[in-house]
Design an enzyme around this catalytic site. Sequence first.
Site, PDB file in Angstrom:
ATOM      1  N   LYS A  17      -6.959   3.339  -3.132  1.00 35.84           N
ATOM      2  CA  LYS A  17      -7.411   3.269  -1.747  1.00 35.84           C
ATOM      3  C   LYS A  17      -7.680   4.683  -1.268  1.00 35.84           C
ATOM      4  O   LYS A  17      -6.958   5.619  -1.641  1.00 35.84           O
ATOM      5  CB  LYS A  17      -6.304   2.596  -0.932  1.00 35.84           C
ATOM      6  CG  LYS A  17      -6.518   2.506   0.545  1.00 35.84           C
ATOM      7  CD  LYS A  17      -5.404   1.672   1.182  1.00 35.84           C
ATOM      8  CE  LYS A  17      -5.398   1.829   2.696  1.00 35.84           C
ATOM      9  NZ  LYS A  17      -4.271   1.114   3.325  1.00 35.84           N
ATOM     10  N   ASP A  19       0.850  -1.186   0.000  1.00 36.32           N
ATOM     11  CA  ASP A  19       0.000   0.000   0.000  1.00 36.32           C
ATOM     12  C   ASP A  19       0.884   1.234   0.000  1.00 36.32           C
ATOM     13  O   ASP A  19       1.474   1.570   1.028  1.00 36.32           O
ATOM     14  CB  ASP A  19      -0.908   0.028   1.244  1.00 36.32           C
ATOM     15  CG  ASP A  19      -2.010  -1.015   1.167  1.00 36.32           C
ATOM     16  OD1 ASP A  19      -1.850  -1.977   0.382  1.00 36.32           O
ATOM     17  OD2 ASP A  19      -3.014  -0.881   1.891  1.00 36.32           O
ATOM     18  N   LYS A  51     -10.379   0.220  -2.521  1.00 36.90           N
ATOM     19  CA  LYS A  51     -10.263  -0.093  -1.098  1.00 36.90           C
ATOM     20  C   LYS A  51     -10.552   1.134  -0.243  1.00 36.90           C
ATOM     21  O   LYS A  51      -9.718   2.024  -0.141  1.00 36.90           O
ATOM     22  CB  LYS A  51      -8.849  -0.610  -0.788  1.00 36.90           C
ATOM     23  CG  LYS A  51      -8.605  -0.866   0.699  1.00 36.90           C
ATOM     24  CD  LYS A  51      -7.238  -1.436   0.968  1.00 36.90           C
ATOM     25  CE  LYS A  51      -6.991  -1.541   2.479  1.00 36.90           C
ATOM     26  NZ  LYS A  51      -5.624  -1.959   2.790  1.00 36.90           N
TER      27      LYS A  51
END
Lengths: 783, 334
Positions: free
Chosen positions: B218, B155, B254
């Site tokens: 995300k 991430d 996400k």
Amino acid sequence: MTLELYHNILGPYLNARYILYVNVIAQPSDYLKTLTTFMFFHSFWSPGVDVCSTVCAVEDDISQCASSALNGFKAWSVLSCYQRAKVLLRLVSVLGQHGQCVSELCELCGASCSSSTLIRQLQYYSSWAQLRDTLITNWTPLGVVAVVVSDDCSLYSLMLKVLPALAMGNSVIIVPGLNTAPPALLLAQLFIGAGLPAGALNVLTGSDMSLCAKVAQNPNISHVTYSGNKQDGVMLCKATAGMGVPLSVSPCIGATCPFIIFESADIDSAVDEVIETAFKKKREVHWVLCVQESIVDSVVTRLKLRMAGMKCVALRSDGDRVLVDAAIQEAQQQGATLIQPCSVPPSGAQYPPTVLCGAAPSSPFVVCPAPGPLLPLMTFRTHTEGVTIGNHTPHGQAASIWTEDLTLALETARSLSVGSVWVNSHSVSDPCMPVSGHKDSGTCTDGGQEGLYQFLRLRSSPPPLPRSSPVSMDYSNFGTAACPAIIPDDSDPASAPKPYPQFVGGKACKSVSGCSLAVQSPGGSGVLAYCPDGGKKDVRNAVEAAIKVQPGWMKKSPSARAQSLYSLAKGLEAKRRDIAASINVQTGLSMDEAEKEVELGIARLSDWAAYCDKVQGGALPMPQSGSALSFPEALGVLGVVLPDKNPLLSMVTLLGAAIATGNAVVMVPCQKYPLPALAFIQVLQSSDLPAGLVNIISGGRDQMTVALANHSVIKAIWYWGSAEGCQYLQHTCTSPLKTLRLFCQKDEEGKDEGKDWTQSHPSFMEEMWRNAVQWKSVWIPTA
Amino acid sequence: MAARNPGMKLDLEWVSKVRVNTQAVLKRAQHIQGQKIPKKQWQAAWLLKAVTCIDLTTLAGDDTPSNIHRLCLKAVQPIRYDLLKKMDMHNKGVTTAAVCVYPSRVGEAVITLKAANSSLPVASVATGFPAGQTPLETRLQEVRMAVAHGASEIDIVINRKLALAGQWEAMYDEIHQFREACGDAHMKTILAIGELGTFTNIYKASLVAMMAGSDFIKTSTGKEVVNATYPVAIVMVRAIRDYYLFTGQKVGFKPAGGIRTAQESLLWFTLIKEELGNDWLCPHLFRLGASSLLADIERQVGFQHIQYISIPYFPAYKYVSFNFFFFFYRSTIM
């Protein structure tokens, strides 16, 4: 008592037909009497399940209802503003307790309306009830107002008529449609519970529009207002013609509205919203999707993607399915391609949401939309073309425009001739927004302070129309009587009557037919002059000239318009002797008095010049966050048949009101005293008004009335004349709808009745300019 | 796992054309929040589905091997065995989608999971999480080390400075380099939406991140003031849809930060179903970044289950005053 109980009682009868509801008339004794007359049963919800039945009112009920409404009016209008406001506010708290019941009943009847929107309406109008005498001085309620809605009208539209009428102190008779009958009855009951005097709100239920005509016929009714679909509205216009009761119409159902997506739009949001609104089961308007050519591909791909997985939408009946099938077939034959999420079921009252790509403004499915989930998609190249396509329909109800460009949004909003413009949103309604249906979509303003005047009249002027029963007349023969032929007496050229020209398109000219009428002198002793005998073709020429210059005149700055009017006043001053002389010979008024009238006329024109930049809209107090704006807009081309009384003063007053607000005007001088108006032509000629803005056509009054009534561009007619003329106009001016201001004047006694034109009270001027504008609301949601 | 997003050349014209109307998005979000969420056994099924999409996360300064160990074991067995058994789901392999930790804790997580015989992927935040305010070279090195320690999902956070200044090319280059550094590890790009200012900027940043080859985008790090909200999610999933329409590549989404209750997780599924369709309702295209959500879901599933077997469904009557109708009904039949 609970809904559970309701189920217990009604459960066994759900498929049977039963009477749940009967006609209710609030009696003076505050006792709700039930009148069971003969029954008509209507299916309210899905086929096979009757929610409840209502009774059809008969003659006795109507007269009883009307007299109770008259008593109700007396009791309601004597209350103080504060007391009336308190009743409306009390209903808010009553709705707090019973809101769920009301909204569920609406849901059952297919007229869904949440109790929060009702509460918002009540709160808004209670504040107007409170401030009526403070902010709207010199106006008084009309009396008994009949509010008529068609079967498919929503409760919101119904209450948008009922609440302002009540708030202004009128009593109301509701003639609801099928959908709104049960909720209206329930609300009437709740209103009585909130302390509304008995008779101030009445509900008469029936099976079709014939009931409305019967209600309007009753002499106690002062005003009829209608909301709903166009066909029933037209029927009502024709049925009430000649009854001497003014009718205002808001055909809010079934209009075609453009949904314009510019290339600068948030396309994803626009597509989501159009899908949400266009494929609803119950739609009040027909949307037409207009997309700028540069983004049409991405709009279509998104439509396809977002519509995938949507299910069929229920139609109202199998008959609708036939219409939809026919429309689709015709569209496909003309090369339209379809976007459908699922295959079309072979039969049954349902149809999948369908986008018809490749539509054009002339396509039959755009002109006469079928009653199903169909959305035509058109493309346009430039911003101006987008506006032109958006304005192409005969309707002018509303439009939704999508762009992130502020300048473009505001420009488009101003150029669309519709009552409401929603920028980056759709279907937002609130009672604070004044909305007039433009073009064929209405003859009155609803909402806002502007909408209140529909239910008020000036304290100083009497009701314009005397009550009468319609005479049986042959509408096709009206105004066709030939004028007596003139045999000119040329024996003495020196004293021969002078021929006057008329004024069309900025030029003084003869009538197209070449015929003239003789103008009699006041005593009827001889011929004073000859005036042209105008007709249909003269009106056509005048309107053609008028529509060329009117948009430019409206766009001029208010101060430029004011300058032109000031110079018109100056021109009148320069010619004051001539004009006064024409009044003198025409009406027999003394020269002094005639000069006084001219003097007043000059002052009146200066007043109107000053009003040019005082007629303005503003920002509206919407409950949501965003900017709501209202704009007064010119109606377009007005037809005026002038009154006999004060021939010059009345003419400049009406002329000033019309052009100060941006309209063009076609005026017909009164048949009796045409000379002052014809003499005024020389003033117009020397003015700097655009050629064609003001036209004066003389001729037989009935004949000219017919010519004005049948011209489709003329948006409004102000008429002073006979009762038959009024009846003719009410009957004829229905497609397209014209805004009518009718004043019946007796042929002989023109002097002591009617408006006092010499008054210069602000509210007298206000009434004039309010009649000359229509309102547009623009809503821009922002943070 | 499905094919990865190969990315594409930076299309600045596309990025510059982006327009988002804030109010329309807010209205849409309200509409979605007003949707009915599933009830009863269907709700239980959706909640289990939600569990399989959770990136079970701990990102705290006081993370030690012991709590990482507990986290990993919880990720392998997220719902009590007896509850799963009652629903006949005990042998369907219900685990969370991944565990998400700081780079230094990756090794411990990998060891724990291996010891537990689980193939659950370990995700690591990287690139100067959460602020991204470290030199590019150290950020790249961080990614490489996390991958070397066994993280299979990375991430990354974007450089907000570049996004706010509209330096999309520079941002594209950076993300592209991260992607190369990731190698076979999947890359999720954190946009830190709370610090991007406008919806239009969020949309643009989403597009650039996808063009540079992100496998997921995300919402936030969970450390900003504003985290995953529904309007922001609508903007981002619209960008995903747009990218899919243009390239045919499905990029995952996400939301992370502030998702704490089972109810919220159901709404997230509604949103994805409404906006992107059923294809996205699986762990390789949808993840929920959360730490305390799992506990609430477990509680709800337990509660649901008890309710489901002990109380038969009984329709709730709405008690509304209807005496008015009753009165007239009576008076007319008399």
